[in-house]
Design an enzyme around this catalytic site. Structure first.
Site, short mmCIF file in Angstrom:
data_model
loop_
_atom_site.label_atom_id
_atom_site.label_comp_id
_atom_site.label_asym_id
_atom_site.label_seq_id
_atom_site.Cartn_x
_atom_site.Cartn_y
_atom_site.Cartn_z
N TYR A 46 0.95 -1.16 0.02
CA TYR A 46 -0.21 0.01 0.08
C TYR A 46 0.82 1.07 -0.03
O TYR A 46 1.76 1.37 1.17
CB TYR A 46 -0.90 0.02 1.27
CG TYR A 46 -2.03 -1.22 1.18
CD1 TYR A 46 -2.20 -1.80 0.08
CD2 TYR A 46 -2.46 -1.60 2.81
CE1 TYR A 46 -3.19 -2.94 0.22
CE2 TYR A 46 -3.36 -2.55 2.62
CZ TYR A 46 -3.70 -3.20 1.45
OH TYR A 46 -4.88 -4.12 1.52
N PHE B 41 -12.96 -5.38 1.43
CA PHE B 41 -14.07 -4.77 0.96
C PHE B 41 -15.68 -4.94 1.66
O PHE B 41 -16.47 -5.12 0.80
CB PHE B 41 -14.40 -5.23 -0.58
CG PHE B 41 -13.32 -4.86 -1.75
CD1 PHE B 41 -12.24 -3.79 -1.30
CD2 PHE B 41 -13.10 -5.22 -2.79
CE1 PHE B 41 -11.35 -3.42 -2.31
CE2 PHE B 41 -12.29 -4.94 -3.72
CZ PHE B 41 -11.08 -4.06 -3.23
N PRO C 3 -18.37 1.87 -3.16
CA PRO C 3 -18.99 1.19 -2.06
C PRO C 3 -20.51 1.00 -2.32
O PRO C 3 -21.08 1.23 -3.13
CB PRO C 3 -19.05 2.85 -1.23
CG PRO C 3 -17.70 3.58 -1.64
CD PRO C 3 -17.44 2.89 -3.04
N1 LIG Z 1 -6.40 -8.96 0.80
C1 LIG Z 1 -6.58 -8.16 -0.11
O1 LIG Z 1 -6.44 -8.58 -1.15
C2 LIG Z 1 -7.34 -6.84 0.32
C3 LIG Z 1 -7.99 -6.10 -0.88
C4 LIG Z 1 -8.35 -4.90 -0.33
C5 LIG Z 1 -8.72 -4.38 0.68
N2 LIG Z 1 -8.03 -5.06 1.76
C6 LIG Z 1 -8.07 -4.83 3.26
O2 LIG Z 1 -9.34 -4.75 3.49
C7 LIG Z 1 -9.66 -3.30 4.01
C8 LIG Z 1 -10.94 -2.77 3.80
O3 LIG Z 1 -11.18 -2.66 2.39
P1 LIG Z 1 -11.49 -1.30 1.75
O4 LIG Z 1 -10.84 -0.22 2.44
O5 LIG Z 1 -10.47 -1.49 0.43
O6 LIG Z 1 -12.82 -1.00 1.51
P2 LIG Z 1 -13.93 -0.68 2.26
O7 LIG Z 1 -13.62 -0.92 3.75
O8 LIG Z 1 -15.13 -1.70 1.68
O9 LIG Z 1 -14.39 0.48 1.87
C9 LIG Z 1 -13.69 1.65 2.02
C10 LIG Z 1 -14.45 2.73 1.17
O10 LIG Z 1 -15.77 2.95 1.72
C11 LIG Z 1 -15.46 4.61 2.25
N3 LIG Z 1 -16.23 4.53 3.69
C12 LIG Z 1 -15.56 4.04 4.73
N4 LIG Z 1 -16.50 4.10 5.51
C13 LIG Z 1 -17.44 4.97 5.13
C14 LIG Z 1 -18.60 5.69 5.86
N5 LIG Z 1 -18.80 5.42 7.12
N6 LIG Z 1 -19.32 6.23 4.99
C15 LIG Z 1 -19.19 6.32 3.68
N7 LIG Z 1 -18.19 5.89 3.18
C16 LIG Z 1 -17.28 5.34 3.92
C17 LIG Z 1 -14.16 5.04 2.29
O11 LIG Z 1 -13.87 6.11 1.98
P3 LIG Z 1 -13.30 7.50 2.96
O12 LIG Z 1 -11.97 7.04 2.97
O13 LIG Z 1 -13.85 8.80 2.18
O14 LIG Z 1 -14.04 7.15 4.26
C18 LIG Z 1 -13.57 4.09 1.04
O15 LIG Z 1 -13.73 4.66 -0.06
C19 LIG Z 1 -8.47 -2.41 3.55
O16 LIG Z 1 -8.20 -1.19 4.22
C20 LIG Z 1 -7.45 -3.36 3.42
O17 LIG Z 1 -6.69 -3.41 4.73
C21 LIG Z 1 -7.44 -6.50 1.19
#
Ligand SMILES: NC(=O)c1ccc[n+]([C@@H]2O[C@H](COP(=O)([O-])OP(=O)(O)OC[C@H]3O[C@@H](n4cnc5c(N)ncnc54)[C@H](OP(=O)(O)O)[C@@H]3O)[C@@H](O)[C@H]2O)c1
Length: 288
Positions: free
Chosen positions: A63, A213, A220
């Site tokens: 990242y 996700f 989202p």
């Molecule tokens: N193993 C893998 O291959 C893999 C792949 C992807 C991700 N991950 C891990 O999974 C974690 C979570 O996934 P992710 O961050 O990609 O996706 P997520 O948690 O599904 O969604 C994040 C998105 O939602 C928005 N968001 C978060 N809280 C919100 C709220 N209360 N209201 C409105 N929008 C909101 C964020 O924007 P804002 O920043 O504006 O809040 C961001 O755009 C990552 O941080 C990472 O550590 C792992």
């Protein structure tokens, strides 16, 4: 069922962690590449998470690359004893931000050392081997070679626990013949439920399932059913999406990602929501 019927903690490696954790991927720049626009805001999100009781953070040295781990170190080092930082290896970034498989022995060893250096640790709590046979989703293929390398690094004392990510049930079964697997991290949320059977199986085995996700990731979750349920409950759609995962299975650990303290607080408040049978039935139609 009331969410209070579920334990708020679950065993992850040698620690009980709070089931509501934090995913740090959103702390890098756009496209998870380069520095964030506001480094101070990124530091504030991490510190607020810990103050609010988060003791499980998900990250990776790809990242940024390197940047998210460096921000975690700046914000939180020296780490509290109860904090579990989970990282993942087996990808690297191209000069244009592309996600490139990096599953060779040399690349995996390098990745573990990069994580140690950038996080400021002598041993990583949990390292997920992220299968890269297909960058976008689980694809069959033997993980024996890369997982054996990771198991060697564990025996050398550089890695405490091992998990898997972006894997099929067959790969989980194969992995468990090579080393102890403490968690599986795959894409799963209200709309993407391909892992239903796997989650239940892992729950029976006492293995954590960590949906990535959880809110839909780069796109989202959006649906009228979700918005309706949220309105009925006086909550936000994102809180309902998290509450649904919270109630889905006691071995699910949540790692919603955000770059905003306001969203972080909103997400952490989701555990106070109760989804009774009626809203749960309404949400069923969202599954793709
Ligand atoms: N193993 C893998 O291959 C893999 C792949 C992807 C991700 N991950 C891990 O999974 C974690 C979570 O996934 P992710 O961050 O990609 O996706 P997520 O948690 O599904 O969604 C994040 C998105 O939602 C928005 N968001 C978060 N809280 C919100 C709220 N209360 N209201 C409105 N929008 C909101 C964020 O924007 P804002 O920043 O504006 O809040 C961001 O755009 C990552 O941080 C990472 O550590 C792992």
């Amino acid at each position: 069922m009331s969410p209070t019927a579920f334990s708020t903690t679950y065993q992850l490696g040698h620690r009980l962690v709070n089931r509501l954790g934090y995913g740090a991927m959103q702390l890098a720049g756009p496209g998870v590449f380069g520095p964030p626009k506001d480094r101070g805001a990124a530091l504030a999100v991490l510190r607020e998470a810990l103050v609010s009781g988060v003791n499980h953070i998900d990250t990776s040295d790809f990242y940024g690359p390197h940047i998210t781990n460096q921000i975690i170190r700046e914000a939180l080092h020296p780490y509290p004893d109860n904090l579990t930082i989970v990282t993942k290896i087996s990808a690297r970034r191209g000069a244009d931000g592309a996600w490139i498989p990096a599953m060779s022995r040399a690349e995996l060893i390098q990745a573990v050392h990069d994580n140690l250096r950038n996080l400021g640790l002598e041993m990583l709590d949990v390292v997920n081997l992220r299968s890269m046979f297909d960058v976008h989703g689980p694809a069959e293929g033997s993980i024996e070679e890369p997982l054996t390398v990771l198991a060697e690094l564990q025996q050398q004392g550089l890695v405490r626990h091992i998990g898997l990510s972006n894997v099929t049930p067959t790969q989980v079964a194969q992995g468990r013949t090579i080393c102890n697997i403490v968690c599986v991290q795959n894409q799963y949320n209200l709309a993407h439920r391909e892992d239903d059977a796997l989650i239940d199986d892992l729950a029976r085995q006492g293995i954590a399932y960590v949906p990535f996700f959880p809110l839909g990731g780069f796109t989202p979750l959006q649906s009228s059913e979700l918005s309706n349920v949220a309105q009925q409950l006086g909550a936000t759609p994102m809180q309902v999406a998290l509450a649904w995962l919270w109630q889905r299975s006691p071995n699910i650990l949540l790692i919603p990602g955000t770059s905003s303290v306001a969203h972080l607080r909103e997400n952490l408040a989701s555990v106070r929501l109760t989804l009774t049978s009626e809203p749960l039935a309404q949400l069923e139609s969202i599954a793709e």
